[in-house]
Design a protein around this motif. Structure first.
Motif, PDB file in Angstrom:
ATOM      1  N   TRP A  26     -36.125 -18.589  24.397  1.00  0.00           N
ATOM      2  CA  TRP A  26     -35.850 -17.166  24.156  1.00  0.00           C
ATOM      3  C   TRP A  26     -34.929 -16.961  22.954  1.00  0.00           C
ATOM      4  N   ARG A  29     -35.608 -16.156  18.270  1.00  0.00           N
ATOM      5  CA  ARG A  29     -37.039 -15.916  18.059  1.00  0.00           C
ATOM      6  C   ARG A  29     -37.261 -15.069  16.809  1.00  0.00           C
ATOM      7  N   PHE A  60     -44.821 -11.289  20.244  1.00  0.00           N
ATOM      8  CA  PHE A  60     -45.776 -10.323  19.719  1.00  0.00           C
ATOM      9  C   PHE A  60     -45.021  -9.143  19.122  1.00  0.00           C
ATOM     10  N   GLU A  61     -45.714  -8.351  18.353  1.00  0.00           N
ATOM     11  CA  GLU A  61     -45.187  -7.079  17.856  1.00  0.00           C
ATOM     12  C   GLU A  61     -46.377  -6.106  17.859  1.00  0.00           C
ATOM     13  N   TYR A  81     -49.227 -14.049  24.627  1.00  0.00           N
ATOM     14  CA  TYR A  81     -48.755 -15.144  23.769  1.00  0.00           C
ATOM     15  C   TYR A  81     -48.238 -16.324  24.587  1.00  0.00           C
TER      16      TYR A  81
END
Lengths: 741, 227
Positions: A26, A29, A60-61, A81
């Motif tokens: 996490w 990133r 992701f975005e 993802y």
């Protein structure tokens, strides 16, 4: 004879485990790049940006510029993802040996597959070896599979999992319209005054489409939902029609009867633009709302209300999906709905539309280019001499080298059961979960002399395999897909396949080479395959010849048919009010109501229907490995109405066992008013003892060869202690792992 | 130059319970794996209605009023933030006092964390993450004028009554015309105008869902109870 390998070591290595950690963790990133591509789940194919760092997808975005979804996603898309570098990924070819899988080199595995193909074909003929495929594959791969099976393996027996999905819609569309595509892009939905959704849980199966429906409703449009269950979309509908499963064509005949009786028919359109109107009209003369109400388990007034909303509307959009299609009369159900569209003449204009909502990622494109047992690229007919001649020319072969029509999916497994098909390559499909009548399929799998599975995870089907070839995910290969609205779009290789896994295309080309067909498979890129697909599709109904990779990128997708490079593409079909049949007419068909394959009786007094959850995709091979999704829907629950539960003495959450003539399964009860009192519902995404397809039957629609997933006669009883213990064991088996494969 | 922070709207009737908002919220680097938006099932077993709840960003926030160490601050945009780490004593007063049940005190990190309407995104002109992904646009970010024009069948409301307490919020909910405040009376639930109930009443007429209630509701997270 190969049994499913179910050892603890195999589960420890290949899962399914649930992953809850991004690749690399996490912290920190920060991506190197955002790759604009599409979600791999469902026919909406929402635009999404994958965040990539060091050749790993780390998040992701939203992609807000992509016109269909403008950033909107469902939870599957958001957490997708997590699959890419999942610890369960298969990293090396596997060969079964002494009841175990051992890792092997590509040379050894591929040579073994080729040896087995040729040995089986030598003994049993070319068609003794078959291939099963799936339409989560790109257009390029779907096209390649079609060519590979026919020319490299040389078999007629190729079919695909669309046979378990929407094929009745395609069959109905071809019969009426002469073309198999949504008649409109989704942009026409917000402009409609009435929207009728039949047999589609849009809110769970196609969440990003719901905004289009709401935009129409914001303008005052009415919504009618026909479904045995009150879905989240049906909850807010102007009219919710909770009909008995398997009775759609009766309802639709009564609606047509009412349209005619009230003069809500475009007589000019049906007499000039359609064939068969008089026969159709005569066929529903006796189909009153009272007649249908008895069959459908509805109030006749409700049917009149639906007709009164649909009939006089100026603009309308009719949508349907698996709920009406997965029946032994699926094609008739579809045509009975199209009759309601054509009777009113509301097609081919702004805000006037019709579509099946295709379910799989590339359910549209994958079913157009030769993936089906009776089809050649461009949605051509494999038995039509002109169609064959065109493809023979593109492929550089003689007619006798091109196999004829093969067996459809269920028929192929029935042939395996009889010993006619001895070997199978299976790619992008998990039939042990998705095929009806699980126990039948299990015995078919065990009877095969040889099974090769190409997959990225060790699916439940792969556990039966003799050879497993580790393939690629949607995000590991360049290509195109065609969304449910007919828009051809680009998918991107965001990262390369891990370790010794390979792109599916590479695997198929290597096999083709070793099968002695190298000169027919000389592609150096996905784009080269696409360019050949364009030539092959030219002149067919699904004509892609004017679509290039560059155009797709520049225009954010191009709608087929697009017959030349200067052509703008075709978001809306039938603007000239002509079908794609040679006579240009829309061919109306009568759809006399008939019973489903099974009816309720004293032994099996309840109806069972199956479907999807928003948290899972198809057989769950991907989504059952993502912790967020598994947490929301960890196992199937059986829905039952409180009145039925009370009558049977069941409490909410109690473990019940549902039985049909084919099998049984145990699940916790979810007592809910949203389902009919005579019907149970179980979602189908799970495997083994949790597979709803232990209960379903493989009776087929004679036209589309689609099995009847939506109606079975069943009964329910309290689970025994032993059954409850097994279920608890299965559910506790969900294990979390962290770290990359 | 600061970007104008717009308004946030919740349109309960559009919610389909997919929890894409929760999934996306849990991707945030400040609270990884832990969503700050929550989707509740209103009355499971009776209706598929679900209700997404973000921090309502009260104009006079109860959480801040109840904070003994003055650790909860509202900024000049009207956004109420997570507790200030150096001041927060993780006493949970905010958690207990918030009429909407929003703040979560994480005892591991000794801090209250809550939705800040994605200040990292909105301050750069983006929409909050939950709004961006929401497939049915039950969550909307923009101006009152924009949403009034887009959704003429309903209107935005931001006044709440919890018993004697009147709360005005920066976040709006979309309600039928004629209802100008949300009245939540926890003492008299037979007159229930809970958020869920209110949302259910917005159902267009003609649905065939029986209005009767039966026992057996549970939140999604309790599904594993039979284990």
């Amino acid at each position: 004879m190969a049994e499913s390998l179910d050892s603890k070591e195999l589960f420890d290595r290949y899962g399914p485990h649930v992953n809850d950690t991004p690749s690399g963790g996490w912290e920190g990133r920060t991506p190197d790049k955002l790759v604009k591509t599409h979600c791999c789940f469902c026919g909406m194919q929402c635009g999404i940006q994958l965040a990539v760092k060091d050749n790993k997808v780390i998040g992701f975005e939203p992609w807000e510029e992509f016109p269909f979804n403008e950033g909107r996603l469902c939870p599957k898309g958001v957490k997708r993802y997590m699959q890419t570098h999942h610890p369960d990924r298969i990293l090396h070819p596997l060969i079964r040996e002494n009841g175990k899988f051992r890792e092997a080199s590509w040379d050894e595995a591929l040579d073994l597959v080729v040896t087995k193909i040729r040995a089986i074909q030598k003994a049993g003929g070319k068609d003794a070896f078959g291939m099963m495929s799936g339409v989560s594959l790109s257009n390029e791969k779907s096209y390649l599979v079609g060519k590979f099976a026919r020319l490299a393996i040389g078999t007629a027996n190729l079919d695909y999992n669309g046979r378990f999905c929407m094929v009745s819609a395609g069959t109905g569309n071809k019969k009426v319209f002469g073309i198999d595509r949504a008649a409109n892009s989704w942009a026409d939905i917000p402009k409609a005054d009435v929207i009728l959704i039949a047999g589609s849980n849009v809110s769970e199966c196609f969440p990003t489409l719901t905004d289009y429906i709401w935009r129409a409703r914001d303008r005052g449009a009415k919504l009618i939902v026909v479904d045995p269950r009150v879905t989240p979309m049906g909850r807010t509908a102007d009219i919710q029609v909770s009909l008995r499963p398997g009775t759609d064509s009766a309802l639709n005949q009564a609606l047509l009867h009412e349209l005619i009786r009230n003069g809500w028919v475009d007589l000019d359109f049906v007499s000039k633009r359609c064939s068969g109107w008089e026969e159709l009209k005569a066929s529903v003369a006796e189909c009153t709302p009272e007649w249908a109400a008895k069959i459908c388990g509805l109030d006749p007034e409700l049917i009149r209300r639906v007709a009164a909303v649909w009939g006089p509307a100026k603009k309308s959009f009719l949508l349907h999906a698996r709920g009406v299609e997965q029946h032994t009369k699926g094609t008739e159900n579809v045509m009975s709905l199209i009759n309601l569209v054509l009777a009113t003449g509301r097609i081919g204009r702004e805000g006037c539309g019709y579509a099946t909502i295709t379910g799989q990622g590339n359910g549209q494109g994958g079913r157009e280019h030769g993936h089906k047992c009776d089809q050649l690229p461009g949605n051509r007919d494999i038995e039509n001499p002109e169609h064959r001649a065109h493809i023979c020319k593109v492929w550089g072969i003689r007619d006798e080298e091109l196999p004829h029509k093969g067996k459809s999916a269920v028929e192929m497994f029935e042939a395996a059961d009889r010993g006619e098909i001895r070997g199978l390559i299976n790619i992008c499909c998990n039939p042990i979960v998705s095929h009806p009548d699980h126990n039948f399929l299990k015995s078919c799998m065990e009877k095969l002399d040889f099974l090769c599975v190409i997959d990225f995870f060790l699916s439940e089907t792969a556990r039966f395999a003799d050879v497993v070839l580790p393939g690629s995910l949607h995000e590991e290969e360049e290509g195109t897909v065609t969304s449910a609205e007919g828009r051809v779009i680009r998918i991107r290789e965001a990262v390369s396949p891990p370790a010794n896994a390979r792109r599916d295309t590479w695997i198929l080309l290597e096999l083709a080479k070793r099968l002695g067909a190298a000169e027919r498979f000389t592609y150096s890129s996905s784009e080269e395959i696409f360019n050949e697909l364009r030539r092959a599709s030219r002149g067919g109904t699904a004509d892609y010849s004017g679509i290039t990779y560059k155009r797709i990128e520049d225009e954010m997708g191009v709608f087929w048919p697009c017959p030349e490079e200067g052509h703008p593409g075709t978001p809306r079909l039938f603007e000239d009010h002509k079908s794609k049949h040679a006579d240009g007419l829309f061919h109306l068909h009568t759809t006399p109501y008939r019973l489903s394959a099974e009816s309720v009786d004293a032994d099996y007094p309840l109806l069972l229907t199956t479907g999807r959850s928003v948290f899972h995709y198809l057989s769950g091979t991907q989504t059952r490995r993502i912790k967020y999704l598994v947490d929301q829907a960890p196992y199937p629950v059986c829905e039952m109405h409180p009145k039925l539960a009370q009558k049977m003495g069941f409490a909410d959450k109690q473990l019940v066992t549902v039985e049909t003539r084919r099998g049984r399964m145990t699940a916790p009860l979810f007592v809910t008013e949203s389902i009919r009192e005579d019907t149970l519902f179980i979602p189908y995404h799970w495997a083994g003892r949790q597979a709803a397809n232990q209960l379903t039957l493989k009776a087929l629609d004679p036209m589309s060869k689609m099995p009847e997933f939506k109606v079975a006669a069943c009964r329910a009883r309290a689970a025994t202690k032993d059954e409850a213990a097994l279920l608890r064991e299965d559910v506790k088996g969900l294990r979390v792992v962290a770290g990359d494969a | 130059m600061s970007v104008l922070i717009k308004d946030f709207f919740i349109d309960f009737q559009r919610c389909i319970g997919c929890t894409a908002c929760q999934a996306a919220c849990s991707e945030c680097h400040t609270h990884p794996g832990k969503p700050m938006i929550h989707v509740d099932r209103s009355d499971l077993g009776h209706t598929p209605q679900t209700t997404p709840m973000v921090c309502m960003h009260c104009k006079n926030p109860t959480c801040a009023q109840s904070c003994p160490t003055d650790a909860i601050k509202m900024d000049e945009n009207g956004i109420v933030h997570s507790s200030l780490k150096p001041k927060c004593i993780a006493c949970s007063n905010c958690e207990l006092s918030c009429p909407f049940g929003i703040p979560i005190v994480d005892q591991k990190i000794q801090q209250m964390q809550k939705c800040d309407m994605c200040f990292d995104r909105t301050s750069e002109g983006l929409r909050p993450m939950c709004v961006t992904v929401c497939p049915s646009q039950a969550l909307f970010y923009g101006t009152r004028e924009e949403i009034a024009a887009l959704r003429p069948e309903s209107h935005p409301v931001n006044v709440w009554k919890f018993g004697e307490q009147r709360v005005e919020t920066r976040v709006h909910v979309m309600l039928p015309h004629g209802i100008n405040e949300m009245v939540v009376d926890p003492m008299g639930l037979d007159e229930a105008q809970s958020i869920a109930d209110m949302a259910m009443r917005m159902k267009a007429p003609g649905t065939d869902v029986s209005p009767k209630v039966f026992e057996g509701g549970l939140p999604m997270s309790d599904q594993a109870e039979f284990l």
